[in-house]
Write a protein that holds these residues in place. Structure first.
Motif, PDB file in Angstrom:
ATOM      1  N   HIS A 150      29.573 121.578 122.874  1.00 26.41           N
ATOM      2  CA  HIS A 150      30.323 120.801 123.866  1.00 26.41           C
ATOM      3  C   HIS A 150      31.632 120.243 123.304  1.00 26.41           C
ATOM      4  CE1 HIS A 150      30.995 118.165 127.326  1.00 26.41           C
ATOM      5  NE2 HIS A 150      31.229 117.181 126.468  1.00 26.41           N
ATOM      6  N   CYS A 171      35.487 121.051 124.584  1.00 25.15           N
ATOM      7  CA  CYS A 171      36.400 119.994 125.047  1.00 25.15           C
ATOM      8  C   CYS A 171      37.716 120.041 124.288  1.00 25.15           C
ATOM      9  CB  CYS A 171      35.749 118.620 124.876  1.00 25.15           C
ATOM     10  SG  CYS A 171      34.371 118.311 126.000  1.00 25.15           S
ATOM     11  N   PHE A 193      35.240 116.212 129.304  1.00 26.60           N
ATOM     12  CA  PHE A 193      35.259 117.637 129.663  1.00 26.60           C
ATOM     13  C   PHE A 193      35.946 117.864 131.008  1.00 26.60           C
ATOM     14  CE2 PHE A 193      33.461 121.155 132.073  1.00 26.60           C
ATOM     15  CZ  PHE A 193      33.672 122.218 131.209  1.00 26.60           C
TER      16      PHE A 193
END
Length: 689
Positions: free
Chosen positions: A540, A544, A633
């Motif tokens: 993740h 991002c 995000f």
């Protein structure tokens, strides 16, 4: 009569094939070949022995399998070839060699040993030289056909028909299956719609009844009943042989038939022997295919029957694409196809058979809106939304997906999800719908992807959490679960989901990518694997960071990864009424895992350590999740894809509500829910995209 050796069983040898000179009895033959000189005539003793050998040969399974072992293809220096050995029976019957007396006559020397093997230069005593075929050698392609586990019934039949027609120099060949229930004989290949009833005196019926060949030669062919069985075909000569049941040699389960010997000749006794040899070769694989064939024949065009088979027979029905899709279509961008919404209702026989209520049927319009909620539907009702999406994106037509195969696949995917509070079928479908929503709304995504990319994305989204156990990677690694050991603690669940997705598509009944060529299937599998692995939260932070770059839209794999990751994290960008339900479900799943960990003497992660009735603590945890995971995000992602900016606005609005929960002094759950209902009535505009 010379005694012949007993049948033996061995795993190291392959069954010998009969010599082309053996001439079995022929039923209803139009005429018999004239005898050769007495020196070349078979004695009664030889005839008896050859007949015994022929009976022995009926028990041989020239088997089909993936295992290939070399064996000699001839007795006189012929080329070596590979014959398949059956995996279903590792001990194959071997026709043992005959004991031949040392005193071999000149006649026997000229025509070669009577040992039933193929020979390049064995003599032919009973067939005129100009009409005798060359010694038959099965081609490697035939054995590939017999051993294949992925060929459709029609493709299997057509490959055998092609082999036979070439071997016997015949104009046409037909492979028939006997349907004892409906008392008829049907052609296996979809190219021919030939059928005839049993017991009507036809050539096919005669072969089935007697279990013996039928050879109708030219002077009788014009008046034969074969012409009635083959409308539109002028019959000059015709030869049929039975295919016997492998466990009951008195039962005929199929018929091999050749029509019209080329060069206007009749089929000879040597032709009969060749055809019988091929019938024995295909016997084992034919018995495996014939039930699928009967199902295809009996259920053709019957949606209810097809649906029933999909439910109770593990999806054995297969309606393959008629042609491989065009490579240019796969590499072209998506072109939206027109979809008839009413057609969707007719494809719900799978649901209707279970007598489940169809209070709601999904439409493309509902799935093109941001306020769609899978939680508003029953699990079986969501199935009706899969085919329209594949049709609208063009995947259905341009990737040659059979509707029945798609239904089988969708059912298998749904059944592959467990009844977890959050990671369940409803979540899988929600991610699928969000992907479709983004493709439909965001031209900046769609224009960068090919049809093959979109096909892979949609599959990945629907299947991305297959077989999820309801626990996260950390728990599986800490408990040293079999999955963690198998995948070496690396993206444990994501590797498992990707593996199951690809494995499911390899099943014949669920092969939605069967219409692609091999190279395209390889690319599709690569897309699926990479996309599902990108749903691992361990990636993740890296995603991002990459979204902050200026060339994100030029990196196709990053774009696909960001797309599926955003869909997986989309529950809180939905309107509050739906987002709050998803929060309750993920909280329940975290709560269950925390209880398991406490029971095992471990300390749960702080973000899982709460009580379900404590809405204030849950509000604080969810607000933190939005602040530290979702906003970093969704903000850059929707800046790159401005068509999706409403998702970010919904996220901020939902954050305010969680913040109110977290700062509220109300401890009573009912009071908090009452306050939230008042907020929903006051902010109804937030529920629209």
């Amino acid at each position: 009569m010379r005694p012949h050796s007993t049948m033996g069983f061995t795993s190291k040898t392959t069954p010998a094939l009969p010599n082309m000179n053996s001439a079995p009895a022929i039923a209803d033959s139009g005429s018999s070949d004239s005898s050769e000189a007495s020196d070349d005539e078979l004695s009664a003793e030889d005839n008896d022995e050859l007949q015994s050998m022929d009976n022995d040969m009926r028990s041989i399974t020239a088997a089909s399998s993936q295992i290939m072992r070399p064996c000699s293809a001839g007795t006189s220096g012929g080329p070596s070839m590979s014959l398949p050995i059956s995996k279903t029976s590792s001990m194959l019957p071997e026709l043992s060699r005959k004991r031949v007396a040392p005193e071999m006559s000149a006649r026997e020397q000229r025509r070669g040993s009577i040992t039933p093997q193929l020979s390049h230069d064995a003599g032919r005593h009973d067939v005129p030289e100009e009409s005798a075929p060359s010694s038959y050698q099965p081609r490697a392609q035939l054995f590939k056909t017999l051993s294949s586990t992925v060929l459709t019934v029609s493709a299997y039949a057509e490959a055998i028909e092609h082999e036979v027609a070439e071997a016997l120099r015949a104009e046409k060949c037909f492979l028939f299956v006997v349907d004892d229930v409906r008392k008829e004989i049907r052609c296996l290949s979809t190219k021919h719609s030939i059928r005839c009833p049993l017991g009507k005196g036809s050539h096919l019926a005669t072969v089935v009844k007697t279990g013996k060949p039928v050879n109708t030669q030219s002077h009788k062919a014009s008046s034969s009943k074969g012409a009635a069985e083959h409308p539109g075909v002028s019959i000059r000569s015709l030869l049929c042989v039975p295919i016997m049941h492998m466990l009951n040699l008195s039962q005929t389960v199929g018929v091999l038939e050749v029509v019209n010997k080329l060069e206007d000749k009749d089929f000879s006794t040597s032709d009969t022997t060749v055809l019988e040899t091929i019938a024995r070769l295909v016997g084992d694989s034919f018995n495996r295919h014939r039930w699928n064939a009967l199902e295809n024949i009996q259920s053709h065009g019957d949606n209810e029957a097809l649906s029933l088979l999909a439910l109770i027979h593990s999806g054995k029905i297969h309606q393959p694409p008629t042609a491989t899709c065009n490579e240019a279509d796969l590499q072209a961008p998506v072109a939206w196809e027109k979809v008839e919404e009413g057609k969707v209702k007719s494809d719900l026989a799978l649901v209707k058979l279970k007598n489940l209520p169809l209070s709601k049927v999904l439409t493309l319009g509902s799935m093109q809106a941001l306020n769609f909620s899978a939680l508003d539907y029953a699990d079986h009702e969501l199935l009706s939304g899969i085919q329209p999406v594949f049709e609208h994106t063009g995947c259905m037509g341009r990737c040659r997906i059979s509707p029945i195969i798609l239904q089988n696949w969708a059912l298998a995917v749904r059944n592959g999800y467990h009844a977890n509070p959050f990671h369940n079928w409803f979540h899988g479908f929600s991610v699928f719908q969000m992907c479709y929503f983004q493709l439909f709304r965001a031209l900046s995504i769609l224009e960068k992807l090919t049809l093959l990319d979109v096909f892979g994305l949609l599959i990945s989204c629907l299947c991305h959490d297959l077989d999820h156990p309801g626990f996260n990677n950390s728990y599986l690694i800490e408990t040293e679960s079999p999955l963690a050991l198998r995948h070496n603690d690396i993206s444990v669940l994501e590797n498992h989901h990707a593996s199951l997705t690809c494995e499911l598509m390899r099943r014949e009944a669920c092969a939605i990518a069967a219409g692609l060529d091999q190279e395209s299937r390889k690319k599709l599998r690569g897309t699926i694997i990479r996309c599902i692995l990108d749903t691992d939260m361990a990636h993740h932070a890296a995603i991002c960071q990459k979204l902050q770059g200026t060339k994100v839209l030029e990196d196709k794999q990053l774009l696909k990864g960001a797309c599926i990751h955003s869909c997986d994290l989309s529950a809180q960008v939905l309107p509050w009424q739906t987002a709050s339900k998803w929060e309750e479900l993920i909280s329940a799943e975290f709560f269950n895992q925390a209880n398991e960990e406490r029971s095992a003497g471990r300390t749960p992660a702080p973000f899982m350590d709460f009580q379900m009735h404590d809405l204030k603590q849950r509000g604080k945890l969810q607000r933190d999740f939005l602040d530290f995971v979702l906003i970093p995000f969704w903000n850059p992602f929707t800046e790159l894809i401005p068509e999706l900016r409403q998702c970010y606005r919904n996220l901020l609005s939902n954050r305010e509500k969680y913040d109110k929960r977290a700062s509220s002094d109300m401890s009573n759950e009912e009071s908090v829910r009452g306050a939230e209902k008042l907020e929903l009535r006051a902010s109804g505009a937030l529920d629209t995209a």
